[in-house]
Structure formats: structure tokens, C-alpha cells
Design an enzyme around this catalytic site. Structure first.
Site, PDB file in Angstrom:
ATOM      1  N   CYS A   2       0.846  -1.190   0.000  1.00 49.18           N
ATOM      2  CA  CYS A   2       0.000   0.000   0.000  1.00 49.18           C
ATOM      3  C   CYS A   2       0.887   1.246   0.000  1.00 49.18           C
ATOM      4  O   CYS A   2       1.804   1.362   0.829  1.00 49.18           O
ATOM      5  CB  CYS A   2      -0.909  -0.011   1.224  1.00 49.18           C
ATOM      6  SG  CYS A   2      -1.883   1.495   1.435  1.00 49.18           S
ATOM      7  N   CYS A 121     -39.918  34.944   6.968  1.00 52.08           N
ATOM      8  CA  CYS A 121     -40.082  35.724   5.739  1.00 52.08           C
ATOM      9  C   CYS A 121     -39.150  35.197   4.647  1.00 52.08           C
ATOM     10  O   CYS A 121     -37.972  34.908   4.897  1.00 52.08           O
ATOM     11  CB  CYS A 121     -39.811  37.197   6.013  1.00 52.08           C
ATOM     12  SG  CYS A 121     -39.926  38.262   4.550  1.00 52.08           S
ATOM     13  N   CYS A 124     -36.278  38.469   3.906  1.00 52.40           N
ATOM     14  CA  CYS A 124     -35.231  38.770   4.891  1.00 52.40           C
ATOM     15  C   CYS A 124     -34.808  37.553   5.700  1.00 52.40           C
ATOM     16  O   CYS A 124     -33.856  37.628   6.478  1.00 52.40           O
ATOM     17  CB  CYS A 124     -35.694  39.878   5.834  1.00 52.40           C
ATOM     18  SG  CYS A 124     -37.102  39.423   6.874  1.00 52.40           S
ATOM     19  N   CYS A 184      -2.805  33.126   5.737  1.00 48.70           N
ATOM     20  CA  CYS A 184      -3.460  33.253   4.438  1.00 48.70           C
ATOM     21  C   CYS A 184      -4.927  33.627   4.588  1.00 48.70           C
ATOM     22  O   CYS A 184      -5.663  33.020   5.368  1.00 48.70           O
ATOM     23  CB  CYS A 184      -3.327  31.938   3.676  1.00 48.70           C
ATOM     24  SG  CYS A 184      -4.229  31.909   2.124  1.00 48.70           S
TER      25      CYS A 184
END
Length: 324
Positions: A2, A121, A124, A184
């Protein structure tokens, strides 16, 4: 053997992947996927290449039902956040998705989750307000808007105080935490895949930090307006001199440096024992002469393309940003 655990395995221990031809043992792939799903990474790539693993392979390799359910939930949420008609229930600890199409005229939505039934709503995305217009989300609640921050001081190993900012993705509003250490500022949401700037919280492209926006690739905060304007003025006024200096240095460096580099490269490669001294000298001389012929062409192409690009950026992008 592997390639991940470096242990010899029987052939049947290497499952086949639909995305690519790479092979790893079953145990390593299970551990890799377990970590990826635990870290909320939906787009899981092959351990050896950027190819994304297919959901069928992920289901086959994940042995734990809880992780499979979590992976399915993340896949569904990633699909829903990309749908402009999806609205999320604002009730605490609900986050149920309501798919609403053509609801602009009748903006009253009801959460369909059993036991919730919160009305909110469509416009919003706040609790339903039948007696008034949509109001902006209150900034007092934590993470009410993408610009809101929660700062949690933590002591670092050397005794200094670091701050962790928690902000929300500008596309899907997922919570994202980053240590405020000036590292970063190019962030990638693991839920919806949105690429955004940590400083301005806007979806960006790869050239965002090259534009005169005031956002820097590294840094704890964007530049002030005064500093940004001074930098832009300096670029506009000093660009001809700087470009002339760079071009004046690049021309002799490329023209003279390339033949010297090629000659040293040929000498460093060595020669077979069958070649005589004259043949070796001829090989070095040929490479240097060829470089002397090619280097002016490379210099002309570099200067002919680079100088117009820099002038276009300074007197196009920078000037346009300064006028704004």
C-alpha cells in the site's frame, strides 16, 4: 504494498475506485475518509490525485453508519445552498431547509420540520413580520451578518494572546473559524465550496489579492482607505520608472545569464568516458552558442509581453479603482 501505510497486502485488500486508477488498501482509505468526513470535507479527493471520489465509493468504504449519514447530510446541504430558492429556518437548533419557488409575492414560509412550524419571511429570512417591512438582521446577535465576529482570546504556547475569529461564509452562512495570526486570507468553505476573502468576506477569484482592493494575501486587516489611495497613486506615478528599471535589469540578465547557465548545466551533467576532450568542449560550446542565439528571442518575448501587461494593469485596473 500500500503506498499509504507501506505494508504488504493481498490483492483483494485494494478496492477499485471509479474516479481514478490509484490503489490504496481498505484500512487506509477508511481512515482517510473518516477524517475527511469528520472535518466536514464533502468534496473528498483521492489520496494520490485531485480526482473527487464518487459518493458510491464513499458509501462502500465508510463502515460507520453515523459517518455515512453525516456525509449524506453534507452532500444534501451543499446541493441546497447552491439553490437560490432554498431558505433555512431561523429557529434555534433547527436549520431545516424550505425550498420555495415563486414566493416573492407571498413571502410567508412555514418550516416543515416536525415539531417546529416556525413562520419566517422569504425575503429577509427572519421570523414572520406581518405588520411591517423587512428589517435588517440585528447586529447584536452573534453572527447575524457576515461582517460580525466573535473573538475568543486563547493563550498560545509561548504565552502570547491569539484571537480566533468566527465568521460566516458569504454564500451559505456556515460558521468558519480562523486564528487571527496574519496567515493566508484565501478561504474555502467546506460546506458549499465558496472561495472568499477573509478580510472583506466577498466571493473572490484568484486575482483578488492582486487587485487594488486593499485586501492582502497575508495580514490581519485590510489597508485603510488613505494607505490604499497613496499606494495606487504611487503605482500610477512610479510605474514608468519601475518598469524601465525592471526591463533594463531583465534584458542583460536573460541575454547573458542564459548562455552561462546552459554551459554550467551541460558541464554538471557529465560526459561518457568514450568522449574525448575535444568532443566535450564541442558540446559545451554548442550549447552556449545555441543559448546566445535563443536568449535574445526569449528576452524580446518576455519584455514585449510583460511590459504591456504591467502597463495595462497599472493604467487600467489601478486607475479605474482610483477613480472609484
Amino acid at each position: 504494498e500500500c503506498p499509504l501505510c507501506l505494508l504488504p497486502q493481498p490483492p483483494e485488500a485494494f478496492p477499485t475506485l471509479a474516479s481514478c486508477a490509484h490503489r490504496s488498501c481498505q484500512a487506509c482509505l477508511e481512515q482517510y475518509l473518516r477524517i475527511a468526513v469528520s472535518e466536514s470535507r464533502v468534496q473528498v479527493a483521492c489520496p494520490h490525485c485531485p480526482a473527487a471520489l464518487q459518493p458510491a465509493d464513499v458509501h462502500r468504504l465508510l463502515a460507520e453508519p453515523a459517518l455515512r449519514d453525516k456525509y449524506e447530510e453534507f452532500l444534501l446541504r451543499r446541493l441546497l445552498v447552491a439553490d437560490p430558492g432554498t431558505r433555512w429556518c431561523p429557529a434555534p437548533d433547527c436549520s431545516y431547509a424550505v425550498i420555495a419557488y415563486g414566493c416573492a409575492e407571498c413571502p410567508r414560509l412555514t418550516c416543515g420540520r416536525e415539531g417546529c412550524g416556525t413562520e419566517f419571511c422569504y425575503h429577509c429570512r427572519q421570523p414572520w413580520h406581518p405588520d411591517g417591512p423587512c428589517a435588517p438582521a440585528p447586529l447584536t446577535s452573534s453572527l447575524a451578518s457576515p461582517s460580525a465576529q466573535l473573538v475568543h482570546p486563547e493563550e498560545s504556547a509561548n504565552g502570547e494572546t491569539l484571537a480566533e475569529d468566527i465568521k460566516v461564509c458569504p454564500r451559505c452562512s456556515a460558521f468558519i473559524m480562523k486564528i487571527n495570526d496574519g496567515s493566508c486570507n484565501r478561504m474555502n468553505c467546506t460546506v458549499c465550496g465558496c472561495l472568499f476573502c477573509w478580510l472583506c468576506l466577498q466571493e473572490i477569484s484568484d486575482v483578488h489579492f492582486l487587485s487594488p482592493s486593499g485586501c492582502t494575501f497575508w495580514g490581519k486587516r485590510p489597508w485603510s482607505r488613505t494607505r490604499k489611495i497613496l499606494w495606487q497613486l504611487g503605482m500610477v506615478l512610479g510605474a514608468p520608472m519601475v518598469i524601465s528599471i525592471v526591463a533594463g535589469i531583465a534584458v542583460p540578465v536573460i541575454t547573458i545569464g542564459l548562455p552561462i547557465y546552459m554551459g554550467r548545466k551541460v558541464l554538471a551533467l557529465g560526459f561518457p568516458c568514450s568522449l574525448s576532450g575535444c568532443q566535450q568542449c564541442f558540446s559545451v560550446t554548442s550549447s552556449v552558442l545555441l543559448s546566445l542565439f535563443v536568449s535574445p528571442i526569449i528576452t524580446a518575448v518576455t519584455v514585449g509581453i510583460g511590459v504591456p501587461l504591467m502597463l495595462t494593469y497599472v493604467y487600467g485596473v489601478v486607475v479605474l479603482s482610483l477613480c472609484r
